[in-house]
Design an enzyme around this catalytic site. Structure first.
Site, short mmCIF file in Angstrom:
data_model
loop_
_atom_site.label_atom_id
_atom_site.label_comp_id
_atom_site.label_asym_id
_atom_site.label_seq_id
_atom_site.Cartn_x
_atom_site.Cartn_y
_atom_site.Cartn_z
N HIS A 37 -0.72 -3.97 10.57
CA HIS A 37 -0.17 -3.87 11.93
C HIS A 37 -1.25 -3.39 12.91
O HIS A 37 -1.30 -3.87 14.05
CB HIS A 37 0.99 -2.87 11.96
CG HIS A 37 2.21 -3.32 11.21
ND1 HIS A 37 2.64 -2.72 10.06
CD2 HIS A 37 3.11 -4.31 11.47
CE1 HIS A 37 3.74 -3.31 9.63
NE2 HIS A 37 4.04 -4.28 10.46
N GLN A 61 18.59 -9.76 10.33
CA GLN A 61 17.72 -10.60 9.51
C GLN A 61 17.71 -10.21 8.04
O GLN A 61 16.94 -10.77 7.26
CB GLN A 61 16.30 -10.64 10.09
CG GLN A 61 15.50 -9.35 9.95
CD GLN A 61 14.18 -9.44 10.69
OE1 GLN A 61 14.14 -9.33 11.90
NE2 GLN A 61 13.08 -9.62 9.96
N LYS A 149 1.09 -13.75 7.39
CA LYS A 149 1.72 -13.57 6.09
C LYS A 149 3.13 -14.16 6.11
O LYS A 149 3.54 -14.81 5.16
CB LYS A 149 1.80 -12.09 5.70
CG LYS A 149 2.35 -11.91 4.29
CD LYS A 149 2.30 -10.48 3.82
CE LYS A 149 3.40 -9.66 4.42
NZ LYS A 149 4.76 -10.05 3.95
N GLN A 153 7.91 -17.69 9.61
CA GLN A 153 8.41 -16.96 10.79
C GLN A 153 7.56 -17.29 12.01
O GLN A 153 8.07 -17.58 13.09
CB GLN A 153 8.38 -15.46 10.49
CG GLN A 153 8.50 -14.57 11.70
CD GLN A 153 8.57 -13.11 11.34
OE1 GLN A 153 9.60 -12.64 10.87
NE2 GLN A 153 7.51 -12.36 11.57
O1 PAF Z 1 7.88 -9.62 10.96
C1 PAF Z 1 8.64 -8.69 11.28
O2 PAF Z 1 8.31 -7.50 11.13
C2 PAF Z 1 10.01 -9.01 11.85
O3 PAF Z 1 10.54 -10.15 11.27
C3 PAF Z 1 10.02 -9.11 13.38
C4 PAF Z 1 9.16 -10.27 13.88
C5 PAF Z 1 9.53 -7.81 14.00
C6 PAF Z 1 11.45 -9.36 13.88
O4 PAF Z 1 12.31 -8.34 13.49
#
Ligand code: PAF
Length: 287
Positions: A37, A61, A149, A153
């Protein structure tokens, strides 16, 4: 660094930055921040004047409530990490602020969400696309950074931003790996020492596939090379390995000459270690 918890406050802070002529870089996260991050934050800082990080464990999610409940939430450490990384604002809303009574709209991910992770995690990408649309509306960034990764998404969000004309640039940041090759993930913290050692089978399986792809057009041979590595690791339980088109995410069966260049074809995998599911992927023909 300022910490904001309501969408109204977040949006008015963003409006002030924009009015002052500043560009906003955004890193959406679910917290449990690690050096992967921090690399995304540094990337955002290179591209924009101020960086916003959101920390929100998005219930929409998660398929398993146990996974949601056990997701790490070290909020104080996360805020300290953001501060040390030079973040200007942390947006940490509550679940009831993001999903108040009466909330009902969902963003569907379409065909891109029907493959790989999709069938295994019903509703997952709908939850991701919905929360990312909401976060983009609150933070109003010029650029947002997502890790490769979660390649599926990233691809779904890029498509959503194009289709819904959300007016933000989406950047895919290369996967950040530990020295042994394991992709950094908040879930790694839950692995036992032996499982963490065994997890190296995941990147090794992808390496084996990349090598195999040099000598064959047959995707089955490439996938078998990857599988042989995972199957050889007693603590690993294989879920799927797929060779796919990097744009459509559709599975590929033959590696034609036109596909044999960087950026066109990737291989992705999901592997369990006990109750912890790791995913990883890479370019099959890296530069
Ligand atoms: O990748 C993530 O940490 C999550 O899927 C995100 C993009 C913050 C959405 O909750």
């Amino acid at each position: 660094m300022i910490t904001l918890s309501s969408t109204t406050d977040m949006r008015s802070w963003a409006e002030q930055q924009r009015a002052a002529g500043k560009t906003i870089g955004f890193v959406p996260t679910m917290g449990a921040l690690h050096s992967g991050h921090v690399a995304l934050i540094a990337d955002a800082a290179r591209r924009a004047d101020v960086v916003v990080v959101s920390i929100f464990v998005n219930p929409l999610q998660f398929n398993e409530s146990t996974d949601f409940d056990s997701y790490p939430r070290p909020i104080h450490d996360d805020v300290a990490t953001c501060s040390a990384a030079g973040v200007a604002a942390v947006f940490a809303p509550t679940a009831s602020a993001m999903y108040p009574p009466g909330f009902q709209t969902r963003v569907l991910s379409g065909a891109l969400g029907d493959v790989m992770e999709g069938p295994n995690r019903p509703g997952h990408f709908e939850g991701v696309a919905t929360i990312v649309a909401k976060l983009l509306g609150a933070v109003r960034p010029h650029v947002a950074i997502f890790g490769q990764k979660d390649f599926q998404q990233l691809r779904i969000i890029t498509q959503m931003v194009t289709d819904l004309e959300l007016g933000v640039e989406i950047i895919g940041h290369p996967i950040v790996r530990d020295p042994d090759g394991v992709a950094q993930s908040s879930r790694n913290a839950r692995l036992s020492t032996n499982q963490r050692r065994a997890a190296v089978a995941v990147p090794h399986s992808l390496d084996a596939a990349v090598w195999a792809a040099n000598d064959t057009d047959d995707v089955e041979v490439v996938v078998s090379a990857a599988l042989a590595v995972v199957v050889g690791e007693p603590l690993a339980e294989h879920e799927y390995t797929t060779v796919f088109d990097a744009t459509t995410l559709q599975a590929i069966s033959t590696l034609t000459p036109a596909l044999r260049s960087p950026g066109k074809v990737r291989i992705g995998t999901a592997v369990w270690f006990g109750d912890i599911r790791l995913i990883d992927n890479c370019d099959l023909f890296p530069a």
